[in-house]
Design a protein around this motif. Structure first.
Motif, PDB file in Angstrom:
ATOM      1  N   VAL A  42       0.870  -1.178   0.000  1.00 41.67           N
ATOM      2  CA  VAL A  42       0.000   0.000   0.000  1.00 41.67           C
ATOM      3  C   VAL A  42       0.904   1.224   0.000  1.00 41.67           C
ATOM      4  O   VAL A  42       1.665   1.440   0.941  1.00 41.67           O
ATOM      5  N   GLY A  43       0.844   2.002  -1.080  1.00 39.98           N
ATOM      6  CA  GLY A  43       1.717   3.162  -1.204  1.00 39.98           C
ATOM      7  C   GLY A  43       0.934   4.460  -1.313  1.00 39.98           C
ATOM      8  O   GLY A  43      -0.274   4.503  -1.120  1.00 39.98           O
ATOM      9  N   GLY A  44       1.652   5.506  -1.646  1.00 33.96           N
ATOM     10  CA  GLY A  44       1.028   6.816  -1.798  1.00 33.96           C
ATOM     11  C   GLY A  44       1.954   7.910  -1.337  1.00 33.96           C
ATOM     12  O   GLY A  44       2.885   7.686  -0.548  1.00 33.96           O
ATOM     13  N   ALA A  45       1.697   9.098  -1.815  1.00 35.74           N
ATOM     14  CA  ALA A  45       2.476  10.262  -1.398  1.00 35.74           C
ATOM     15  C   ALA A  45       2.211  10.581   0.067  1.00 35.74           C
ATOM     16  O   ALA A  45       1.195  10.172   0.638  1.00 35.74           O
ATOM     17  N   MET A 103       1.212  -6.923   4.815  1.00 36.58           N
ATOM     18  CA  MET A 103       0.656  -5.806   4.056  1.00 36.58           C
ATOM     19  C   MET A 103       1.466  -4.581   4.465  1.00 36.58           C
ATOM     20  O   MET A 103       1.330  -4.066   5.574  1.00 36.58           O
ATOM     21  N   LEU A 104       2.360  -4.153   3.579  1.00 34.94           N
ATOM     22  CA  LEU A 104       3.322  -3.098   3.882  1.00 34.94           C
ATOM     23  C   LEU A 104       2.839  -1.747   3.387  1.00 34.94           C
ATOM     24  O   LEU A 104       2.556  -1.578   2.202  1.00 34.94           O
ATOM     25  N   PHE A 105       2.757  -0.785   4.294  1.00 31.17           N
ATOM     26  CA  PHE A 105       2.393   0.582   3.964  1.00 31.17           C
ATOM     27  C   PHE A 105       3.677   1.392   3.812  1.00 31.17           C
ATOM     28  O   PHE A 105       4.361   1.671   4.786  1.00 31.17           O
ATOM     29  N   ASP A 106       4.009   1.718   2.582  1.00 32.28           N
ATOM     30  CA  ASP A 106       5.237   2.465   2.314  1.00 32.28           C
ATOM     31  C   ASP A 106       5.020   3.318   1.066  1.00 32.28           C
ATOM     32  O   ASP A 106       4.396   2.862   0.105  1.00 32.28           O
ATOM     33  N   GLY A 107       5.551   4.527   1.080  1.00 32.68           N
ATOM     34  CA  GLY A 107       5.291   5.453  -0.018  1.00 32.68           C
ATOM     35  C   GLY A 107       5.654   4.941  -1.394  1.00 32.68           C
ATOM     36  O   GLY A 107       4.801   4.781  -2.265  1.00 32.68           O
ATOM     37  N   GLY A 108       6.942   4.642  -1.625  1.00 32.22           N
ATOM     38  CA  GLY A 108       7.411   4.384  -2.979  1.00 32.22           C
ATOM     39  C   GLY A 108       7.589   2.939  -3.382  1.00 32.22           C
ATOM     40  O   GLY A 108       7.745   2.658  -4.570  1.00 32.22           O
ATOM     41  N   LEU A 109       7.559   2.008  -2.439  1.00 33.58           N
ATOM     42  CA  LEU A 109       7.795   0.611  -2.811  1.00 33.58           C
ATOM     43  C   LEU A 109       6.644   0.020  -3.614  1.00 33.58           C
ATOM     44  O   LEU A 109       6.786  -1.052  -4.204  1.00 33.58           O
ATOM     45  N   VAL A 133      -4.431   7.991  -3.023  1.00 35.45           N
ATOM     46  CA  VAL A 133      -4.191   9.230  -3.761  1.00 35.45           C
ATOM     47  C   VAL A 133      -5.257  10.248  -3.360  1.00 35.45           C
ATOM     48  O   VAL A 133      -6.238   9.916  -2.685  1.00 35.45           O
ATOM     49  N   CYS A 134      -5.054  11.484  -3.772  1.00 29.53           N
ATOM     50  CA  CYS A 134      -6.076  12.510  -3.592  1.00 29.53           C
ATOM     51  C   CYS A 134      -5.802  13.613  -4.608  1.00 29.53           C
ATOM     52  O   CYS A 134      -4.798  13.564  -5.325  1.00 29.53           O
ATOM     53  N   LEU A 162       3.525  16.173  -4.748  1.00 29.07           N
ATOM     54  CA  LEU A 162       2.444  16.417  -5.711  1.00 29.07           C
ATOM     55  C   LEU A 162       2.709  15.657  -7.018  1.00 29.07           C
ATOM     56  O   LEU A 162       1.790  15.074  -7.599  1.00 29.07           O
ATOM     57  N   ASN A 163       3.952  15.680  -7.455  1.00 32.79           N
ATOM     58  CA  ASN A 163       4.298  14.960  -8.684  1.00 32.79           C
ATOM     59  C   ASN A 163       4.167  13.449  -8.503  1.00 32.79           C
ATOM     60  O   ASN A 163       3.699  12.744  -9.406  1.00 32.79           O
ATOM     61  N   PHE A 164       4.590  12.961  -7.343  1.00 32.93           N
ATOM     62  CA  PHE A 164       4.490  11.531  -7.076  1.00 32.93           C
ATOM     63  C   PHE A 164       3.024  11.092  -7.020  1.00 32.93           C
ATOM     64  O   PHE A 164       2.639  10.060  -7.579  1.00 32.93           O
ATOM     65  N   ASN A 165       2.216  11.883  -6.351  1.00 27.83           N
ATOM     66  CA  ASN A 165       0.784  11.599  -6.257  1.00 27.83           C
ATOM     67  C   ASN A 165       0.148  11.531  -7.646  1.00 27.83           C
ATOM     68  O   ASN A 165      -0.602  10.597  -7.959  1.00 27.83           O
ATOM     69  N   ALA A 166       0.477  12.496  -8.488  1.00 30.70           N
ATOM     70  CA  ALA A 166      -0.075  12.504  -9.849  1.00 30.70           C
ATOM     71  C   ALA A 166       0.453  11.324 -10.662  1.00 30.70           C
ATOM     72  O   ALA A 166      -0.281  10.711 -11.447  1.00 30.70           O
ATOM     73  N   GLY A 167       1.726  10.990 -10.479  1.00 30.10           N
ATOM     74  CA  GLY A 167       2.327   9.902 -11.242  1.00 30.10           C
ATOM     75  C   GLY A 167       1.744   8.541 -10.907  1.00 30.10           C
ATOM     76  O   GLY A 167       1.597   7.687 -11.790  1.00 30.10           O
ATOM     77  N   LEU A 168       1.402   8.320  -9.643  1.00 26.58           N
ATOM     78  CA  LEU A 168       0.841   7.041  -9.242  1.00 26.58           C
ATOM     79  C   LEU A 168      -0.474   6.740  -9.960  1.00 26.58           C
ATOM     80  O   LEU A 168      -0.804   5.589 -10.219  1.00 26.58           O
ATOM     81  N   LYS A 169      -1.200   7.786 -10.278  1.00 29.49           N
ATOM     82  CA  LYS A 169      -2.501   7.603 -10.932  1.00 29.49           C
ATOM     83  C   LYS A 169      -2.351   7.067 -12.354  1.00 29.49           C
ATOM     84  O   LYS A 169      -3.325   6.606 -12.946  1.00 29.49           O
ATOM     85  N   LYS A 170      -1.145   7.119 -12.894  1.00 27.26           N
ATOM     86  CA  LYS A 170      -0.922   6.726 -14.287  1.00 27.26           C
ATOM     87  C   LYS A 170      -0.255   5.357 -14.433  1.00 27.26           C
ATOM     88  O   LYS A 170      -0.061   4.892 -15.549  1.00 27.26           O
ATOM     89  N   ILE A 171       0.106   4.729 -13.324  1.00 23.07           N
ATOM     90  CA  ILE A 171       0.843   3.468 -13.392  1.00 23.07           C
ATOM     91  C   ILE A 171      -0.129   2.299 -13.475  1.00 23.07           C
ATOM     92  O   ILE A 171      -0.999   2.139 -12.606  1.00 23.07           O
ATOM     93  N   GLU A 172       0.025   1.491 -14.498  1.00 22.13           N
ATOM     94  CA  GLU A 172      -0.827   0.314 -14.646  1.00 22.13           C
ATOM     95  C   GLU A 172      -0.502  -0.714 -13.565  1.00 22.13           C
ATOM     96  O   GLU A 172       0.639  -0.846 -13.140  1.00 22.13           O
TER      97      GLU A 172
END
Length: 201
Positions: A42-45, A103-109, A133-134, A162-172
């Motif tokens: 589970v990731g996210g900015a 179940m690992l909660f980490d931003g970028g992994l 995301v938000c 902000l860039n990371f948050n937006a980028g996550l929305k585009k990853i298949e």
């Protein structure tokens, strides 16, 4: 430690894994029983709700072990993402051998390219990915509201998150939970529902 061969004593994280036979094979030929299991990421900015959600899950009876990626964090990791990933995979592998996956909660992994090249990746039958995301304005307000000592209002930090948050929305391959306008309880329930779907699939 599982990476140490009980036959030759060598430390080999790169052993061959035969998932169907459920064995790990050392270069010396020793075959050690091993039960591959899934890993849930589970990731996210920063500011999207990871820590808040995991705090909602800590005392629930779940078929997974929820862990916060920050518990292994140290300043040296800023330049060593691959090392961080390998350490977490190694820890999750050993915990998962008890029968309960992590179940690992980490931003970028949660980003596939940060995990898939790792040596320890081979020990997992599959990896499931979800990102919190938000919308950008909401994320900016959340980060700016944090205590000054956290440095979240730093312009470079804000831009990166902000860039990371937006980028996550585009990853298949990454399922999304939008926390912009839902409660913490609702966010936690969506994560739990995803978890059960992942484990049953």
């Amino acid at each position: 430690m599982f990476n140490v061969c009980p036959n030759c004593g060598d430390y080999r994280p790169d052993r061959e894994i035969h998932h169907e036979e459920q064995v790990a094979v050392c270069a010396c030929g020793d075959r050690q029983a091993f039960r591959p299991g899934p890993l849930l990421l589970v990731g996210g900015a920063s500011g999207t709700g990871k820590s808040t959600v995991i705090n909602q899950l800590r005392y629930r009876e779940l078929p997974v072990i929820p862990l916060d990626g920050d518990i292994l964090w140290c300043e040296a990791f800023r330049q060593e993402l691959r090392g961080v990933a390998e350490r977490w995979l190694r820890l999750a592998k050993n915990i998962g051998m008890s029968g309960k996956p992590v179940m690992l909660f980490d931003g970028g992994l949660v980003v596939p390219q940060n995990i898939e090249p790792c040596v320890e990746r081979r020990y997992f039958s599959e990896i499931h990915r979800l990102a919190l995301v938000c919308d950008g304005d909401t994320l900016k307000k959340r980060l700016q509201a944090r205590p000054e000592w956290r440095g979240a209002s730093n312009p470079e930090v804000l831009e990166a998150q902000l860039n990371f948050n937006a980028g996550l929305k585009k990853i298949e391959g990454i399922e999304l939970v939008d926390t912009t306008s839902i409660s913490v309880d609702a966010s936690a329930e969506r994560v739990v529902n995803w978890m059960y779907r992942a484990l049953s699939g």
